[in-house]
Design a protein around this motif. Structure first.
Motif, mmCIF file in Angstrom:
data_model
loop_
_atom_site.group_PDB
_atom_site.id
_atom_site.type_symbol
_atom_site.label_atom_id
_atom_site.label_comp_id
_atom_site.label_asym_id
_atom_site.label_seq_id
_atom_site.Cartn_x
_atom_site.Cartn_y
_atom_site.Cartn_z
ATOM 1 N N ARG A 257 1.332 -1.221 0.153
ATOM 2 C CA ARG A 257 -0.310 0.039 0.270
ATOM 3 C C ARG A 257 1.211 0.917 0.197
ATOM 4 O O ARG A 257 2.021 1.309 0.670
ATOM 5 C CB ARG A 257 -0.508 0.076 1.423
ATOM 6 C CG ARG A 257 -1.571 -0.889 1.777
ATOM 7 C CD ARG A 257 -2.215 -1.283 2.922
ATOM 8 N NE ARG A 257 -2.726 0.005 3.717
ATOM 9 C CZ ARG A 257 -3.310 0.509 3.884
ATOM 10 N NH1 ARG A 257 -5.035 -0.692 3.890
ATOM 11 N NH2 ARG A 257 -4.053 1.523 4.513
ATOM 12 N N PRO A 258 0.454 2.471 -0.641
ATOM 13 C CA PRO A 258 1.303 3.465 -0.545
ATOM 14 C C PRO A 258 2.031 4.187 1.088
ATOM 15 O O PRO A 258 2.403 4.879 1.508
ATOM 16 C CB PRO A 258 0.614 4.633 -1.253
ATOM 17 C CG PRO A 258 -1.080 4.322 -0.763
ATOM 18 C CD PRO A 258 -0.516 2.707 -1.147
ATOM 19 N N ASP A 259 1.334 3.731 1.604
ATOM 20 C CA ASP A 259 1.484 4.418 3.537
ATOM 21 C C ASP A 259 1.845 3.225 4.056
ATOM 22 O O ASP A 259 1.896 3.504 5.497
ATOM 23 C CB ASP A 259 -0.611 4.368 4.347
ATOM 24 C CG ASP A 259 -1.000 3.598 4.371
ATOM 25 O OD1 ASP A 259 -0.589 2.255 3.803
ATOM 26 O OD2 ASP A 259 -2.387 3.230 4.819
ATOM 27 N N THR A 260 2.126 2.225 3.731
ATOM 28 C CA THR A 260 2.984 1.295 4.350
ATOM 29 C C THR A 260 4.248 1.683 4.300
ATOM 30 O O THR A 260 5.019 1.719 2.605
ATOM 31 C CB THR A 260 2.892 0.000 4.016
ATOM 32 O OG1 THR A 260 2.764 0.057 2.368
ATOM 33 C CG2 THR A 260 1.593 -0.615 4.617
ATOM 34 N N ARG A 261 5.704 1.245 4.868
ATOM 35 C CA ARG A 261 7.390 1.020 5.057
ATOM 36 C C ARG A 261 7.465 -0.224 3.881
ATOM 37 O O ARG A 261 7.078 -0.758 3.885
ATOM 38 C CB ARG A 261 7.944 0.354 6.195
ATOM 39 C CG ARG A 261 7.218 1.301 6.627
ATOM 40 C CD ARG A 261 8.654 0.913 8.618
ATOM 41 N NE ARG A 261 8.355 1.411 9.953
ATOM 42 C CZ ARG A 261 8.349 2.546 10.182
ATOM 43 N NH1 ARG A 261 10.110 2.933 9.525
ATOM 44 N NH2 ARG A 261 8.814 3.467 11.082
#
Length: 225
Positions: free
Chosen positions: A89-93
């Motif tokens: 996902r774009p919001d994961t490390r």
């Protein structure tokens, strides 16, 4: 797209042949599927599969003839352990490296050697993949992002720390085990651009394009400095 950081291990429930293709059913264990839906991508041993149905603790996916011939999925049996990773996902490390889930070929485990609490794996590559693996570069083995410690012709070595041994199926490897290999996608694209002889940029026709210089140096055998 994936990162090569395995989120959970699961097991194969079944692999049912459907002509040249197959339908695979996977028990996902502790993998959180709460926000997953039909059509989502899930990597199984590094192979990107599209989920076609879900159960409380697993999912099913179709496996093409191409994937069966190029990966180890066709060798899976009931209860075979598998590495699992949901699409990033774009919001994961971004903890590993860019992994597409498109396996390039099969490797073979030639040596398993303890190094302190870690183990060193020596893996044989198909001849056509050897040029894409570089010392201190990245490679994916069964979906696991790893750093290459050494390269010897068509073989390479990686170090597996205790955490990776415990959290992936690498701890199950034996001498002769076949593994899914995905090389660094950047190396693939670089090769393709060199083959084309130019890069599609605003300076594609410029004489001082870096890739054109590299291409010319490769052609005349001079070193890149």
């Amino acid at each position: 797209m994936f990162t090569g950081i395995i989120e959970a291990t699961g097991k194969t429930i079944s692999l049912q042949r459907k002509g040249s293709d197959a339908r695979i059913s996977i028990y996902t264990g502790r993998l959180d599927l709460s926000d997953s839906g039909i059509g989502d991508s899930i990597a199984v041993n590094g192979v990107c599969l599209t989920a076609v149905s879900f159960a409380a603790d697993g999912f099913e996916a179709d496996v093409s003839a191409e994937s069966l011939s190029r990966t180890t999925l066709g060798q899976l049996k009931h209860d075979s352990p598998v590495n699992l990773e949901l699409a990033m996902r774009p919001d994961t490390r971004f903890g590993g490296h860019i992994v597409s889930g498109h396996v390039d070929g099969l490797g073979k485990v030639l040596d398993i050697r303890p190094v302190g609490e870690s183990i060193s794996l020596r893996v044989q590559l198909p001849n056509e993949l050897a040029c894409y693996v570089a010392q201190k570069g990245s490679v994916t083995i069964d979906g696991v992002s790893l750093t290459v410690n050494a390269v010897h012709n068509h073989e390479f070595e990686v170090n597996i720390v205790p955490h990776t041994q415990q959290e992936t199926i690498i701890g199950h490897y034996k001498l002769g085990s076949h593994v899914n290999i995905e090389v660094d996608i950047i190396a693939r694209y670089l090769e393709r651009m060199l083959q084309c002889g130019k890069i599609v940029t605003g300076r594609a026709n410029s004489d001082d394009s870096l890739l054109e210089k590299i291409h010319d140096m490769m052609d005349d055998g001079t070193a890149v400095r």
